[in-house]
Write a protein that holds these residues in place. Sequence first.
Motif, short mmCIF file in Angstrom:
data_model
loop_
_atom_site.label_atom_id
_atom_site.label_comp_id
_atom_site.label_asym_id
_atom_site.label_seq_id
_atom_site.Cartn_x
_atom_site.Cartn_y
_atom_site.Cartn_z
N GLY A 31 0.80 -1.21 0.00
CA GLY A 31 0.00 0.00 0.00
C GLY A 31 0.83 1.26 0.00
N GLN A 32 2.16 1.09 -0.08
CA GLN A 32 3.08 2.24 -0.04
C GLN A 32 4.05 2.22 -1.22
OE1 GLN A 32 4.81 2.87 4.01
NE2 GLN A 32 3.72 0.99 4.50
N GLN A 33 3.72 1.46 -2.24
CA GLN A 33 4.59 1.32 -3.42
C GLN A 33 5.99 0.84 -3.03
OE1 GLN A 33 4.62 4.67 -6.12
NE2 GLN A 33 2.50 4.36 -6.68
N LEU A 34 6.05 -0.10 -2.10
CA LEU A 34 7.34 -0.66 -1.71
C LEU A 34 7.84 -1.68 -2.73
CD1 LEU A 34 6.91 -1.18 2.15
CD2 LEU A 34 8.01 0.72 0.93
N TYR A 35 6.97 -2.13 -3.62
CA TYR A 35 7.33 -3.13 -4.61
C TYR A 35 7.02 -2.61 -6.01
CZ TYR A 35 7.66 -5.96 -0.46
OH TYR A 35 8.01 -6.42 0.79
N LEU A 36 7.76 -3.11 -6.98
CA LEU A 36 7.63 -2.57 -8.33
C LEU A 36 6.27 -2.85 -8.97
CD1 LEU A 36 11.21 -3.18 -9.77
CD2 LEU A 36 10.16 -1.00 -9.12
N HIS A 37 5.60 -3.94 -8.57
CA HIS A 37 4.28 -4.19 -9.13
C HIS A 37 3.28 -3.13 -8.69
CE1 HIS A 37 1.99 -5.73 -5.61
NE2 HIS A 37 3.17 -6.08 -5.16
N GLU A 38 3.58 -2.46 -7.56
CA GLU A 38 2.72 -1.37 -7.10
C GLU A 38 3.11 -0.04 -7.75
OE1 GLU A 38 1.64 -2.43 -2.55
OE2 GLU A 38 3.77 -2.09 -2.92
N LYS A 39 4.32 0.04 -8.25
CA LYS A 39 4.84 1.26 -8.86
C LYS A 39 4.51 1.37 -10.35
CE LYS A 39 7.75 4.83 -9.34
NZ LYS A 39 7.49 6.17 -8.74
N VAL A 40 4.54 0.25 -11.04
CA VAL A 40 4.45 0.26 -12.50
C VAL A 40 3.11 0.81 -12.98
CG1 VAL A 40 3.51 -2.09 -12.74
CG2 VAL A 40 4.95 -1.11 -14.56
N GLN A 41 3.15 1.54 -14.09
CA GLN A 41 1.95 2.02 -14.76
C GLN A 41 1.86 1.32 -16.12
OE1 GLN A 41 1.61 6.40 -14.86
NE2 GLN A 41 3.24 6.46 -13.34
N CYS A 42 0.74 0.68 -16.38
CA CYS A 42 0.53 -0.01 -17.65
C CYS A 42 -0.16 0.92 -18.63
CB CYS A 42 -0.30 -1.28 -17.44
SG CYS A 42 0.56 -2.55 -16.49
N ILE A 43 0.45 1.09 -19.79
CA ILE A 43 -0.08 2.01 -20.79
C ILE A 43 -0.35 1.27 -22.09
CG2 ILE A 43 0.42 4.05 -22.20
CD1 ILE A 43 2.07 5.13 -19.91
N ASP A 44 -1.60 1.30 -22.54
CA ASP A 44 -2.00 0.72 -23.81
C ASP A 44 -1.80 1.78 -24.89
OD1 ASP A 44 -3.26 -0.32 -26.03
OD2 ASP A 44 -5.10 -0.88 -25.00
N LEU A 45 -0.84 1.55 -25.77
CA LEU A 45 -0.51 2.54 -26.79
C LEU A 45 -1.63 2.71 -27.82
CD1 LEU A 45 3.28 1.84 -27.43
CD2 LEU A 45 2.24 3.60 -25.99
N ASN A 46 -2.59 1.81 -27.84
CA ASN A 46 -3.75 1.98 -28.71
C ASN A 46 -4.70 3.05 -28.18
OD1 ASN A 46 -3.17 -0.01 -30.68
ND2 ASN A 46 -3.87 -1.62 -29.30
N GLU A 47 -4.59 3.33 -26.88
CA GLU A 47 -5.52 4.26 -26.26
C GLU A 47 -4.85 5.50 -25.68
OE1 GLU A 47 -7.62 2.06 -23.31
OE2 GLU A 47 -8.66 0.77 -24.75
#
Length: 325
Positions: free
Chosen positions: A18-34
């Motif tokens: 809940g504090q972005q201590l891990y990279l899965h919490e940090k990453v932003q997924c971006i769909d380049l189609n949108e």
Amino acid sequence: MVNYQKPETAIWTGRKSGQQLYLHEKVQCIDLNESSLDSNAKSFALLGYACNEGVKRNLGRIGAFDGPDVIRTQLGKMPNHLGSETKLLDIGSVQCLQEDMEAAQEDLSEKVKLILQSKALPVLLGGGHDMAYAHYNGIKKYLGKNTPIGIINFDAHFDLRSTENGNNSGTPFYQIAEDCKKDNAPFHYLCLGIRKDANDKVLFQTARDLGVSYIENIVFSMNEFKKVTRTLLDFIKKVDHIYVTIDLDGFSSAYAPGVSAPSPMGFTPKMVLETLKLIIGSNKMISIDIAEMNPKYDIDNHTAKLAASLIHFVLDAKNYSNQLW
């Protein structure tokens, strides 16, 4: 975007802080189609190259298509040491469909250019080493033909095979050299970890003819690090920008069994990390990739974890060296 696969958020899992201590919490997924990429000088953009075709054409072991996602899975579980102002983006993967490797390479090169235009650092996940030809072309499209680009390849193989029988995972740097001739541009290529038992006499002669710099695996060790450092720094002086490519089959199979061409005679992670420190410290590294991740032959995710740890090291080293941004 026929070859484009949007990022899968379900891949990014791990401990929940809940504090972005891990990279899965940090990453932003971006769909380049949108969505488009915002310009941010402190961003890392992960881009996959899901392709078996080059390895297949080179008579290697099939399985690298699934490489990008297994690396993401292991990377997501790792701790996050990035600052709040630094972005980690997953922008999906380029897939090789219907054996059309050339179409996938063209798509990949365009996306590398797009990442660089957004001021992010491209971190590409493979996939066969044929990725290198596309990756380099994307950098060239961004910088222009006349900008000296140095290639530093951690690898057991030159990958300078002739294209007389077609393009494959063993030809990318020969293809780049041929393009440099057409552009009347210098070919700057340094290969670290070359093995004599993995390259025939013709390949060594091709390397000499093309003016390739290389360090054999028997020298690429911590015991000979001063020699390695001199060669590396001399090479770095000649170029304005550096593209780094790490072929996982260059490592000893004790560390990386999940590759297309494994060998117990490869180099160690320690040697690669120490060399990366020098490269990143030069402030010239413009892009990096990890090639030949083959989960079909991995053992307890050793190779995937190695690949993820290498990326984690780069994120950390680049982020905390203020001079690099």
